[in-house]
Design an enzyme around this catalytic site. Structure first.
Site, PDB file in Angstrom:
ATOM      1  CG  LEU A 187      -1.923  -1.227   1.184  1.00 14.14           C
ATOM      2  CD1 LEU A 187      -2.785  -1.222   2.432  1.00 14.14           C
ATOM      3  CD2 LEU A 187      -2.775  -1.270  -0.069  1.00 14.14           C
ATOM      4  CB  CYS A 188       4.457   1.954  -0.120  1.00 14.42           C
ATOM      5  SG  CYS A 188       4.860   1.613   1.590  1.00 14.42           S
ATOM      6  CG  HIS A 189       1.149   6.725  -2.128  1.00  9.62           C
ATOM      7  ND1 HIS A 189       0.865   6.606  -0.787  1.00  9.62           N
ATOM      8  CD2 HIS A 189      -0.027   7.017  -2.743  1.00  9.62           C
ATOM      9  CE1 HIS A 189      -0.426   6.820  -0.598  1.00  9.62           C
ATOM     10  NE2 HIS A 189      -0.995   7.066  -1.759  1.00  9.62           N
TER      11      HIS A 189
ATOM     12  CG  MET B 177       6.321   2.541   5.068  1.00  6.77           C
ATOM     13  SD  MET B 177       6.606   1.529   6.545  1.00  6.77           S
ATOM     14  CE  MET B 177       7.078  -0.040   5.832  1.00  6.77           C
ATOM     15  CD  GLU B 178       9.078   5.259   0.777  1.00  8.78           C
ATOM     16  OE1 GLU B 178       8.206   4.883  -0.018  1.00  8.78           O
ATOM     17  OE2 GLU B 178       8.800   5.746   1.897  1.00  8.78           O
TER      18      GLU B 178
ATOM     19  CG  ASP C 183      23.212 -12.719   0.071  1.00  9.87           C
ATOM     20  OD1 ASP C 183      22.983 -13.948   0.093  1.00  9.87           O
ATOM     21  OD2 ASP C 183      23.606 -12.127  -0.945  1.00  9.87           O
TER      22      ASP C 183
END
EC number: 4.6.1.17
Length: 159
Positions: A75-77, A113-114, A128
Protein backbone atom coordinates in the site's frame (compact mmCIF):
# COMPACT_ATOMS: atom_id res chain seq x y z
CA UNK A 1 -6.19 6.55 19.53
CA UNK A 2 -5.37 7.39 15.91
CA UNK A 3 -7.17 5.38 13.22
CA UNK A 4 -5.35 2.98 10.93
CA UNK A 5 -5.03 4.88 7.66
CA UNK A 6 -4.78 1.86 5.36
CA UNK A 7 -8.09 0.31 6.50
CA UNK A 8 -11.38 1.78 5.23
CA UNK A 9 -14.70 1.86 7.12
CA UNK A 10 -15.57 -1.60 5.77
CA UNK A 11 -12.34 -3.01 7.22
CA UNK A 12 -10.71 -3.42 3.83
CA UNK A 13 -7.12 -2.54 3.00
CA UNK A 14 -6.74 0.39 0.62
CA UNK A 15 -4.14 2.84 -0.60
CA UNK A 16 -4.58 6.22 1.08
CA UNK A 17 -5.68 9.05 -1.23
CA UNK A 18 -3.10 11.82 -0.79
CA UNK A 19 -4.30 14.02 -3.67
CA UNK A 20 -5.66 16.75 -1.36
CA UNK A 21 -2.52 16.95 0.79
CA UNK A 22 -0.04 19.79 0.48
CA UNK A 23 3.45 19.10 -0.78
CA UNK A 24 6.02 19.56 1.97
CA UNK A 25 9.63 18.55 2.51
CA UNK A 26 9.56 15.21 4.26
CA UNK A 27 12.46 13.31 5.75
CA UNK A 28 12.85 10.09 7.71
CA UNK A 29 15.80 8.35 9.32
CA UNK A 30 15.95 4.70 10.34
CA UNK A 31 18.53 2.32 11.77
CA UNK A 32 19.27 -1.38 11.78
CA UNK A 33 21.94 -3.53 13.38
CA UNK A 34 23.64 -6.76 12.35
CA UNK A 35 25.26 -8.63 15.26
CA UNK A 36 28.05 -11.03 14.34
CA UNK A 37 31.19 -12.70 15.61
CA UNK A 38 34.32 -10.57 15.97
CA UNK A 39 36.06 -12.59 13.23
CA UNK A 40 33.26 -11.92 10.75
CA UNK A 41 33.32 -8.20 11.50
CA UNK A 42 37.11 -8.18 11.14
CA UNK A 43 36.79 -9.62 7.62
CA UNK A 44 34.42 -6.80 6.70
CA UNK A 45 36.64 -4.12 8.23
CA UNK A 46 39.92 -5.31 6.70
CA UNK A 47 38.39 -6.08 3.31
CA UNK A 48 39.42 -9.74 3.30
CA UNK A 49 35.92 -11.05 2.64
CA UNK A 50 35.97 -13.17 -0.53
CA UNK A 51 32.79 -11.56 -1.92
CA UNK A 52 34.32 -8.08 -1.98
CA UNK A 53 33.39 -4.79 -0.33
CA UNK A 54 30.50 -5.68 1.97
CA UNK A 55 29.72 -2.08 2.94
CA UNK A 56 29.69 -0.79 -0.65
CA UNK A 57 27.35 -3.57 -1.72
CA UNK A 58 25.04 -3.07 1.27
CA UNK A 59 24.96 0.69 0.66
CA UNK A 60 23.88 0.27 -2.98
CA UNK A 61 21.33 -2.40 -1.98
CA UNK A 62 19.81 -0.05 0.60
CA UNK A 63 19.56 2.79 -1.90
CA UNK A 64 17.95 0.52 -4.49
CA UNK A 65 15.51 -0.83 -1.89
CA UNK A 66 14.35 2.65 -0.89
CA UNK A 67 13.58 3.40 -4.54
CA UNK A 68 11.59 0.15 -4.87
CA UNK A 69 9.66 0.30 -1.58
CA UNK A 70 6.36 0.86 -3.38
CA UNK A 71 6.92 -2.43 -5.24
CA UNK A 72 7.66 -4.35 -2.03
CA UNK A 73 5.12 -2.94 0.45
CA UNK A 74 1.63 -3.30 -1.07
CA UNK A 75 0.00 0.00 0.00
CA UNK A 76 2.99 2.34 -0.34
CA UNK A 77 2.89 5.08 -2.96
CA UNK A 78 5.56 5.32 -5.66
CA UNK A 79 7.66 8.31 -4.62
CA UNK A 80 10.08 10.67 -6.32
CA UNK A 81 12.84 10.50 -3.71
CA UNK A 82 15.29 13.40 -3.79
CA UNK A 83 17.76 11.88 -1.31
CA UNK A 84 18.64 8.41 -0.11
CA UNK A 85 21.65 8.03 2.15
CA UNK A 86 22.90 4.79 3.70
CA UNK A 87 25.66 4.99 6.31
CA UNK A 88 27.34 1.85 7.62
CA UNK A 89 29.48 1.81 10.74
CA UNK A 90 31.46 -1.11 12.12
CA UNK A 91 31.11 -1.20 15.91
CA UNK A 92 33.84 -3.64 17.03
CA UNK A 93 33.13 -2.90 20.70
CA UNK A 94 29.68 -4.49 20.18
CA UNK A 95 30.60 -6.99 17.40
CA UNK A 96 28.06 -5.45 15.07
CA UNK A 97 27.39 -3.18 12.14
CA UNK A 98 25.09 -0.20 12.55
CA UNK A 99 23.19 1.02 9.52
CA UNK A 100 21.56 4.46 9.43
CA UNK A 101 19.46 5.61 6.51
CA UNK A 102 17.96 8.92 5.49
CA UNK A 103 15.30 9.47 2.83
CA UNK A 104 13.92 12.84 1.70
CA UNK A 105 11.50 14.28 -0.82
CA UNK A 106 9.13 17.13 -1.44
CA UNK A 107 5.76 15.47 -1.70
CA UNK A 108 2.38 14.55 -0.28
CA UNK A 109 3.32 11.48 1.76
CA UNK A 110 6.08 10.51 4.13
CA UNK A 111 9.22 8.48 3.56
CA UNK A 112 9.32 6.39 6.74
CA UNK A 113 8.80 3.12 4.90
CA UNK A 114 11.54 3.97 2.41
CA UNK A 115 14.03 4.66 5.22
CA UNK A 116 13.05 1.45 7.03
CA UNK A 117 13.22 -0.59 3.83
CA UNK A 118 16.66 0.80 3.00
CA UNK A 119 17.96 -0.11 6.47
CA UNK A 120 16.39 -3.57 6.36
CA UNK A 121 17.71 -4.48 2.91
CA UNK A 122 21.19 -3.15 3.71
CA UNK A 123 21.18 -5.43 6.79
CA UNK A 124 19.92 -8.38 4.74
CA UNK A 125 22.68 -7.76 2.19
CA UNK A 126 25.33 -7.86 4.91
CA UNK A 127 23.84 -11.16 6.07
CA UNK A 128 23.79 -12.52 2.52
CA UNK A 129 27.40 -11.58 1.86
CA UNK A 130 28.66 -13.01 5.17
CA UNK A 131 26.49 -16.11 5.61
CA UNK A 132 29.20 -18.37 4.16
CA UNK A 133 31.42 -17.59 7.17
CA UNK A 134 28.68 -17.17 9.81
CA UNK A 135 25.06 -18.27 9.63
CA UNK A 136 23.96 -17.21 13.12
CA UNK A 137 24.22 -13.44 12.63
CA UNK A 138 21.29 -11.54 14.12
CA UNK A 139 19.52 -8.64 12.41
CA UNK A 140 17.79 -6.12 14.62
CA UNK A 141 16.43 -4.06 15.97
CA UNK A 142 15.23 -2.13 12.94
CA UNK A 143 13.47 1.09 13.84
CA UNK A 144 12.43 4.56 12.77
CA UNK A 145 14.62 7.23 14.37
CA UNK A 146 13.03 10.46 13.10
CA UNK A 147 10.45 11.78 10.70
CA UNK A 148 9.63 15.33 9.75
CA UNK A 149 7.16 17.05 7.47
CA UNK A 150 3.50 16.40 6.96
CA UNK A 151 0.41 17.11 9.00
CA UNK A 152 0.97 14.36 11.57
CA UNK A 153 3.97 16.30 12.86
CA UNK A 154 7.51 15.37 13.67
CA UNK A 155 8.72 12.25 15.47
CA UNK A 156 11.98 11.48 17.22
CA UNK A 157 12.66 8.23 19.03
CA UNK A 158 13.75 8.45 22.65
CA UNK A 159 17.30 7.11 22.78
Amino acid sequence: MTQLTHINTAGEAHMVDVSAKNETVREARAEAFVDMQAATLAMIIDGSHHKGDVFATARIAGIQAAKKTWELIPLCHPLLLTKVEVKLEAQPEHNRVRIETCCRLTGKTGVEMEALTAASVAALTIYDMCKAVQKDMVIGPVRLLTKSGGKSGDFKVDI
